[in-house]
Design a protein around this motif. Structure first.
Motif, mmCIF file in Angstrom:
data_model
loop_
_atom_site.group_PDB
_atom_site.id
_atom_site.type_symbol
_atom_site.label_atom_id
_atom_site.label_comp_id
_atom_site.label_asym_id
_atom_site.label_seq_id
_atom_site.Cartn_x
_atom_site.Cartn_y
_atom_site.Cartn_z
ATOM 1 N N SER A 20 0.808 -1.227 0.000
ATOM 2 C CA SER A 20 0.000 0.000 0.000
ATOM 3 C C SER A 20 0.839 1.275 0.000
ATOM 4 O O SER A 20 0.314 2.364 -0.190
ATOM 5 C CB SER A 20 -0.932 -0.001 1.214
ATOM 6 N N GLY A 21 2.167 1.152 0.219
ATOM 7 C CA GLY A 21 2.999 2.351 0.259
ATOM 8 C C GLY A 21 2.881 3.060 1.599
ATOM 9 O O GLY A 21 2.006 2.749 2.409
ATOM 10 N N CYS A 22 3.761 3.996 1.839
ATOM 11 C CA CYS A 22 3.731 4.745 3.095
ATOM 12 C C CYS A 22 4.351 6.126 2.864
ATOM 13 O O CYS A 22 4.770 6.447 1.753
ATOM 14 C CB CYS A 22 4.490 3.995 4.190
ATOM 15 N N ARG A 23 4.408 6.924 3.939
ATOM 16 C CA ARG A 23 4.945 8.284 3.806
ATOM 17 C C ARG A 23 6.420 8.259 3.374
ATOM 18 O O ARG A 23 6.880 9.108 2.632
ATOM 19 C CB ARG A 23 4.810 9.011 5.148
ATOM 20 N N GLU A 24 7.159 7.240 3.856
ATOM 21 C CA GLU A 24 8.590 7.154 3.551
ATOM 22 C C GLU A 24 8.846 6.964 2.048
ATOM 23 O O GLU A 24 9.719 7.595 1.467
ATOM 24 C CB GLU A 24 9.233 5.968 4.300
ATOM 25 N N CYS A 25 8.072 6.050 1.438
ATOM 26 C CA CYS A 25 8.347 5.770 0.014
ATOM 27 C C CYS A 25 7.579 6.694 -0.920
ATOM 28 O O CYS A 25 7.897 6.780 -2.111
ATOM 29 C CB CYS A 25 8.081 4.296 -0.337
ATOM 30 N N GLU A 81 -3.570 -6.988 -12.359
ATOM 31 C CA GLU A 81 -4.145 -5.644 -12.455
ATOM 32 C C GLU A 81 -3.029 -4.601 -12.391
ATOM 33 O O GLU A 81 -2.025 -4.806 -11.706
ATOM 34 C CB GLU A 81 -5.108 -5.392 -11.283
ATOM 35 N N THR A 82 -3.219 -3.497 -13.070
ATOM 36 C CA THR A 82 -2.292 -2.370 -12.904
ATOM 37 C C THR A 82 -2.710 -1.580 -11.660
ATOM 38 O O THR A 82 -3.872 -1.644 -11.232
ATOM 39 C CB THR A 82 -2.345 -1.417 -14.113
ATOM 40 N N THR A 83 -1.759 -0.839 -11.091
ATOM 41 C CA THR A 83 -2.096 0.074 -9.991
ATOM 42 C C THR A 83 -2.538 1.418 -10.562
ATOM 43 O O THR A 83 -3.289 2.157 -9.946
ATOM 44 C CB THR A 83 -0.866 0.267 -9.067
ATOM 45 N N GLY A 84 -2.063 1.735 -11.758
ATOM 46 C CA GLY A 84 -2.446 2.980 -12.412
ATOM 47 C C GLY A 84 -1.898 3.009 -13.826
ATOM 48 O O GLY A 84 -1.074 2.183 -14.210
#
Length: 280
Positions: A20-25, A81-84
């Motif tokens: 899901s990702g985070c602030r750091e990445c 699936e693509t994320t975007g």
């Protein structure tokens, strides 16, 4: 502009991340080790990939293991699936419909009519217990074909084309060598005359002489049918033989692209220079 100058396939800002990702990445723009976030464990497999493929062209994609090239192929064929991002095929809905935003039914239509894929591992592309001609019929049935005699005729024509003896058409691919399994996959992928063929590491694991015969087959078919091919390989020798243009991937990004000769003779990126020198 004539149709030769219009891409058959256009991809814009394709992204695929695992996690899901985070602030750091920061969605892939922040702190990463290669394409991996140490804080949250997200992997950014494909990052803002944009490219075009033109009618009758072979686009090579090269990069080390983990560079994102196979993930890209999975996204293009809807295996993931693509994320975007967006994708357009000029012969699908006048080139105005984003492929990745279509319903599952429409995606099946695109897979069955407009694309063929040959997988590195034949188990993913073939039903090993079906007959070889049955594998081809399965693809034809998926595209709405119902004429049994017509399917048998088409199957025999394709198997002959890829040098599978007709008397072995009722045999299951599990009885075949790796090179023959790839030939059956190629026949199956071409059965509906798709304008776009995706080839994912199709010669990996094959003996050198078998590799050469599979590559010769692909080269001959591409010339004869005028099909557009996206070819993924970690082997620059394969890319040199088949690709008109080449994209070099590293850590989920395209780091260099251009005419194949130009990239192999005068690579600009340090990583591409390393790749080319390892071939020499």
């Amino acid at each position: 502009m004539n149709s030769e100058e219009q891409p058959i396939l256009s991809i814009r800002n394709l992204n695929r991340q695992f996690g899901s990702g985070c602030r750091e990445c920061g969605g892939g723009s922040g702190q990463l080790i290669k394409n991996y976030c140490l804080s949250c464990g997200t992997v950014y497999a494909c990052r803002d990939l944009s490219f075009d493929v033109f009618p009758g062209e072979v686009l090579g994609i090269v990069g080390e293991s983990g560079s994102g090239k196979s993930t890209l192929m999975k996204c293009l064929y809807f295996d993931q699936e693509t994320t975007g991002g967006e994708g357009y095929i000029s012969t699908y809905k006048d080139g105005n419909a984003n492929l990745f935003a279509q319903s599952s039914q429409e995606k099946r239509y695109i897979r069955n009519h407009l694309m063929g894929k040959v997988y590195q591992n034949p188990i993913l592309g073939l039903k090993m217990d079906f007959s070889s001609i049955g594998n081809i019929a399965e693809k034809l049935i998926s595209a709405g074909e119902r004429n049994a005699a017509g399917m048998e005729e088409r199957g025999m024509e394709l198997l002959t084309h890829v040098s599978i003896p007709v008397h072995r058409r009722k045999e299951a691919p599990r009885n075949f060598s790796g090179g023959m399994q790839q030939r059956v996959q190629i026949a199956k992928a071409l059965s509906n005359n798709p304008p776009i063929l995706l080839l994912d590491e199709v010669t990996t694991g094959l003996d050198l002489s078998v590799q050469a015969s599979v590559l010769d087959l692909i080269k001959g078919l591409q010339r004869e049918l005028g099909i557009s091919i996206i070819l993924v390989s970690h082997d620059l020798g394969v890319i040199r033989m088949l690709a008109d243009r080449t994209m070099v991937m590293l850590d989920g990004k395209v780091i260099e692209k251009g005419l194949t000769d130009q990239i192999l003779e005068d690579p600009q990126a340090a990583y591409t220079q390393q790749l080319v020198h390892s071939l020499l």
